[in-house]
Write a protein that holds these residues in place. Sequence first.
Motif, PDB file in Angstrom:
ATOM      1  N   ILE A  77       0.841  -1.193   0.000  1.00  0.00           N
ATOM      2  CA  ILE A  77       0.000   0.000   0.000  1.00  0.00           C
ATOM      3  C   ILE A  77       0.875   1.242   0.000  1.00  0.00           C
ATOM      4  O   ILE A  77       0.625   2.206  -0.732  1.00  0.00           O
ATOM      5  N   GLY A  78       1.923   1.240   0.815  1.00  0.00           N
ATOM      6  CA  GLY A  78       2.838   2.372   0.849  1.00  0.00           C
ATOM      7  C   GLY A  78       3.507   2.622  -0.481  1.00  0.00           C
ATOM      8  O   GLY A  78       3.639   3.769  -0.931  1.00  0.00           O
ATOM      9  N   GLU A  79       3.932   1.549  -1.138  1.00  0.00           N
ATOM     10  CA  GLU A  79       4.615   1.675  -2.435  1.00  0.00           C
ATOM     11  C   GLU A  79       3.665   2.190  -3.508  1.00  0.00           C
ATOM     12  O   GLU A  79       4.011   3.096  -4.281  1.00  0.00           O
ATOM     13  N   VAL A  80       2.468   1.614  -3.577  1.00  0.00           N
ATOM     14  CA  VAL A  80       1.495   2.032  -4.584  1.00  0.00           C
ATOM     15  C   VAL A  80       1.077   3.478  -4.344  1.00  0.00           C
ATOM     16  O   VAL A  80       0.983   4.281  -5.286  1.00  0.00           O
ATOM     17  N   ALA A  81       0.850   3.828  -3.095  1.00  0.00           N
ATOM     18  CA  ALA A  81       0.451   5.202  -2.783  1.00  0.00           C
ATOM     19  C   ALA A  81       1.524   6.195  -3.201  1.00  0.00           C
ATOM     20  O   ALA A  81       1.218   7.264  -3.753  1.00  0.00           O
ATOM     21  N   SER A  82       2.792   5.871  -2.973  1.00  0.00           N
ATOM     22  CA  SER A  82       3.881   6.769  -3.356  1.00  0.00           C
ATOM     23  C   SER A  82       3.925   6.953  -4.869  1.00  0.00           C
ATOM     24  O   SER A  82       4.115   8.070  -5.362  1.00  0.00           O
ATOM     25  N   PHE A  91      -4.029  10.220  -1.863  1.00  0.00           N
ATOM     26  CA  PHE A  91      -4.223   8.951  -1.155  1.00  0.00           C
ATOM     27  C   PHE A  91      -4.401   9.266   0.323  1.00  0.00           C
ATOM     28  O   PHE A  91      -3.625  10.032   0.907  1.00  0.00           O
ATOM     29  N   VAL A  92      -5.427   8.688   0.940  1.00  0.00           N
ATOM     30  CA  VAL A  92      -5.667   8.886   2.366  1.00  0.00           C
ATOM     31  C   VAL A  92      -6.201   7.591   2.958  1.00  0.00           C
ATOM     32  O   VAL A  92      -6.983   6.880   2.317  1.00  0.00           O
ATOM     33  N   ALA A  93      -5.750   7.252   4.160  1.00  0.00           N
ATOM     34  CA  ALA A  93      -6.242   6.081   4.877  1.00  0.00           C
ATOM     35  C   ALA A  93      -6.956   6.530   6.135  1.00  0.00           C
ATOM     36  O   ALA A  93      -6.605   7.549   6.738  1.00  0.00           O
ATOM     37  N   ILE A  94      -7.963   5.755   6.527  1.00  0.00           N
ATOM     38  CA  ILE A  94      -8.779   6.092   7.697  1.00  0.00           C
ATOM     39  C   ILE A  94      -8.959   4.846   8.555  1.00  0.00           C
ATOM     40  O   ILE A  94      -9.302   3.773   8.041  1.00  0.00           O
ATOM     41  N   SER A  95      -8.714   4.987   9.847  1.00  0.00           N
ATOM     42  CA  SER A  95      -9.013   3.919  10.797  1.00  0.00           C
ATOM     43  C   SER A  95     -10.221   4.323  11.617  1.00  0.00           C
ATOM     44  O   SER A  95     -10.244   5.407  12.215  1.00  0.00           O
ATOM     45  N   SER A  96     -11.221   3.458  11.644  1.00  0.00           N
ATOM     46  CA  SER A  96     -12.468   3.754  12.370  1.00  0.00           C
ATOM     47  C   SER A  96     -12.693   2.801  13.536  1.00  0.00           C
ATOM     48  O   SER A  96     -13.774   2.795  14.133  1.00  0.00           O
ATOM     49  N   ALA A 114       2.263   3.380  10.313  1.00  0.00           N
ATOM     50  CA  ALA A 114       2.508   4.101   9.063  1.00  0.00           C
ATOM     51  C   ALA A 114       4.000   4.215   8.779  1.00  0.00           C
ATOM     52  O   ALA A 114       4.454   3.993   7.639  1.00  0.00           O
ATOM     53  N   THR A 115       4.765   4.521   9.786  1.00  0.00           N
ATOM     54  CA  THR A 115       6.213   4.648   9.611  1.00  0.00           C
ATOM     55  C   THR A 115       6.840   3.320   9.206  1.00  0.00           C
ATOM     56  O   THR A 115       7.672   3.262   8.289  1.00  0.00           O
ATOM     57  N   ASN A 120       3.475   7.536   3.578  1.00  0.00           N
ATOM     58  CA  ASN A 120       3.747   8.969   3.619  1.00  0.00           C
ATOM     59  C   ASN A 120       2.502   9.805   3.355  1.00  0.00           C
ATOM     60  O   ASN A 120       2.588  11.025   3.238  1.00  0.00           O
ATOM     61  N   PHE A 121       1.365   9.163   3.256  1.00  0.00           N
ATOM     62  CA  PHE A 121       0.085   9.832   3.041  1.00  0.00           C
ATOM     63  C   PHE A 121      -0.617  10.002   4.386  1.00  0.00           C
ATOM     64  O   PHE A 121      -0.251   9.353   5.378  1.00  0.00           O
ATOM     65  N   PRO A 122      -1.632  10.848   4.470  1.00  0.00           N
ATOM     66  CA  PRO A 122      -2.360  11.021   5.731  1.00  0.00           C
ATOM     67  C   PRO A 122      -3.068   9.725   6.165  1.00  0.00           C
ATOM     68  O   PRO A 122      -3.723   9.067   5.367  1.00  0.00           O
ATOM     69  N   TYR A 123      -2.898   9.394   7.427  1.00  0.00           N
ATOM     70  CA  TYR A 123      -3.562   8.239   8.039  1.00  0.00           C
ATOM     71  C   TYR A 123      -4.384   8.792   9.192  1.00  0.00           C
ATOM     72  O   TYR A 123      -3.838   9.232  10.204  1.00  0.00           O
TER      73      TYR A 123
END
Length: 211
Positions: A77-82, A91-96, A114-115, A120-123
């Motif tokens: 996910i990190g690679e594709v988002a970059s 690209f943004v991720a959300i935890s609910s 995330a690290t 590197n996108f907002p989580y």
Amino acid sequence: MRERRGIDRTGRERIAGVMAEVPSTMTLQAGESAPDFSLPDGNGKVHSLVDFSGRKALVVAFVCNHCPFVVHLGKAIGEVASELEADGVGFVAISSNDVENYPQDSPEKMVEFATANGWNFPYLYDETQEVARAYFAACTPDFYVFDAGLELTYCGQFDDSRPSNGKPVSGSDLREAVARTVRGELPIEPQLPSSGCNIKWKAGNAPSYFG
């Protein structure tokens, strides 16, 4: 409306009485506008949907830290988002998830996760779970693609890899969905649901689309 299998009030799928992984509801339909949000990241900085205006497309992913399905895809996910962000795609991720009962999904742990995965996108943290409900999100991970006008073009899986099936992680479905969106082409069909752990709803907070 796409057919979907029954899900009980805890958010787990029912298959012949056996609890199993949960599929996307596939309820949000092509052409619908992205539901608005304004949420903090793990460090407390607030990010809003409007912040992603002007992008060629936007990917919204519902995830969490501890789900093995998310862990399985984490680095990819990190690679594709970059790659997508370098091409002008947001690209943004959300935890609910309910962090009181699942402290491993706390905002502090979100920063660590995330690290570790090169995100590197907002989580963001959806404490009230209202954003997940607005998107009809059911599982982690759950992916949505919106065009430059923030209208839905895709909801479904990252690819067909799962922790137990031995298939390589490629992000092929999401990549193709975004590519078609950016080019203004018709969405990919069929759109196959993502699947994973159910979103961990707070007591009494399971949405009406479960049941």
